[in-house]
Design an enzyme around this catalytic site. Structure first.
Site, mmCIF file in Angstrom:
data_model
loop_
_atom_site.group_PDB
_atom_site.id
_atom_site.type_symbol
_atom_site.label_atom_id
_atom_site.label_comp_id
_atom_site.label_asym_id
_atom_site.label_seq_id
_atom_site.Cartn_x
_atom_site.Cartn_y
_atom_site.Cartn_z
ATOM 1 N N LYS A 184 40.722 49.254 43.343
ATOM 2 C CA LYS A 184 42.136 49.442 43.013
ATOM 3 C C LYS A 184 42.939 49.902 44.230
ATOM 4 C CE LYS A 184 41.980 48.302 38.644
ATOM 5 N NZ LYS A 184 42.755 47.155 38.122
ATOM 6 N N ASP B 267 39.482 32.741 33.965
ATOM 7 C CA ASP B 267 38.655 33.765 34.588
ATOM 8 C C ASP B 267 39.177 33.958 36.005
ATOM 9 O OD1 ASP B 267 36.663 35.261 35.919
ATOM 10 O OD2 ASP B 267 35.057 34.395 34.719
ATOM 11 N N TYR C 15 35.161 51.617 41.696
ATOM 12 C CA TYR C 15 36.407 51.325 40.978
ATOM 13 C C TYR C 15 37.614 51.793 41.791
ATOM 14 C CZ TYR C 15 39.778 51.039 37.162
ATOM 15 O OH TYR C 15 40.876 50.723 36.389
ATOM 16 N N SER D 95 45.529 51.543 39.456
ATOM 17 C CA SER D 95 45.047 52.713 38.718
ATOM 18 C C SER D 95 45.331 53.963 39.527
ATOM 19 C CB SER D 95 43.533 52.605 38.473
ATOM 20 O OG SER D 95 43.037 53.792 37.879
#
Length: 269
Positions: free
Chosen positions: A148, A52, A144, A131
């Site tokens: 990124k 993890d 998000y 991304s």
């Protein structure tokens, strides 16, 4: 020639699985990671380690097993991540913290753990999967985009810091690809009385449609191999549809307000 050893985080599904399989087909020894190995009893594509990225102790244990087996680590693909959508005002702080822990701090945890190994070897490659959404602030994907985008900037700094050790780091920013990301994505609740209800709902539908109609994630894997074969890799790479890649170029050259207007028109906001 000695087989290169690769570790792909988040390798049990989606883009990570495609990268692992493609690298295996091209002569690399691949290890993937998954948070819960007990749920992967039917997985046989390549070796999986339980890890993890939010928990350094699991990273240490996974790397111990890998080094015990292979004695070296040549490539880290930082792919593990989590999707998150929602109006910024209504996104719970714990969901925001988890996104940053997974998408930003997690890759840094991995890098901190592998750098001593690569420095001792005098060589290593790291590819951070970011991304295209991290190149711009997208509505209802602000968290998000931020996670990124932060990894993009941290990579630029890291390249300068580790260059003398023979470690080469790049980012690869995919656009939309057909994966199961929507199933695992965190969605801020769509409250009936929310002032964002209609635009958030329509944007969420558009996002899911883009993923459903997207290309095969093996195209990301193709790009990874090309990067690894480049003896002098660039800082940033992109992979996706023409319009997704072109949108990054447009942002670089258009006035900010004009680019914002294009985004508003695209999302009908």
């Amino acid at each position: 020639m000695e087989m290169k050893v690769v570790l792909v985080t988040g390798g049990s599904s989606g883009i990570g699985r495609s990268i692992g399989n493609y690298l295996g087909e091209h002569g690399y020894k691949v290890y993937g990671t998954t948070r819960d190995l007990s749920k992967q009893s039917d997985f046989g594509d390549f070796d999986l380690l339980e890890l993890d990225v939010r928990k350094p102790e699991t990273i240490e244990e996974a790397l111990r097993k890998l080094m015990e087996n292979e004695g070296r680590l040549d490539v880290l693909i930082n792919n593990a991540g989590v999707g998150i959508t929602g109006p910024l005002e209504e996104t719970p702080n714990d969901a925001i913290h988890n996104a940053f822990e997974t998408n930003f701090t997690g890759p840094l945890n991995m890098i901190k753990a592998v750098l001593p190994i690569m420095r001792k070897q005098g060589s290593g490659r790291i590819i951070n999967i970011t991304s295209i959404a991290g190149k711009m602030g997208l509505p209802y994907r602000g968290v998000y985009s931020a996670t990124k985008g932060a990894l993009d900037l941290a990579t630029e700094a890291l390249r300068l810091e580790v260059r003398e050790f023979g470690v080469k780091i790049s980012t690869l920013a995919p656009g939309d690809f057909k994966t199961n990301i929507a199933a695992g994505r965190y969605h801020a609740p769509l409250h009936p009385d929310s002032p964002y209800r209609e635009p958030y709902g329509s944007t969420l539908k558009m996002i899911d449609e883009h993923v459903d109609q997207a290309g095969d994630p093996v195209l990301v894997a193709h790009k990874v191999v090309r990067i690894l074969r480049d003896s002098s890799p660039a800082v940033h790479y992109k992979v996706g549809s023409f319009m997704q890649r072109f949108s990054v170029l447009l942002k670089r050259f258009l006035p900010a307000k004009l680019y914002e207007r294009l985004l508003r028109n695209h999302y009908k906001l």
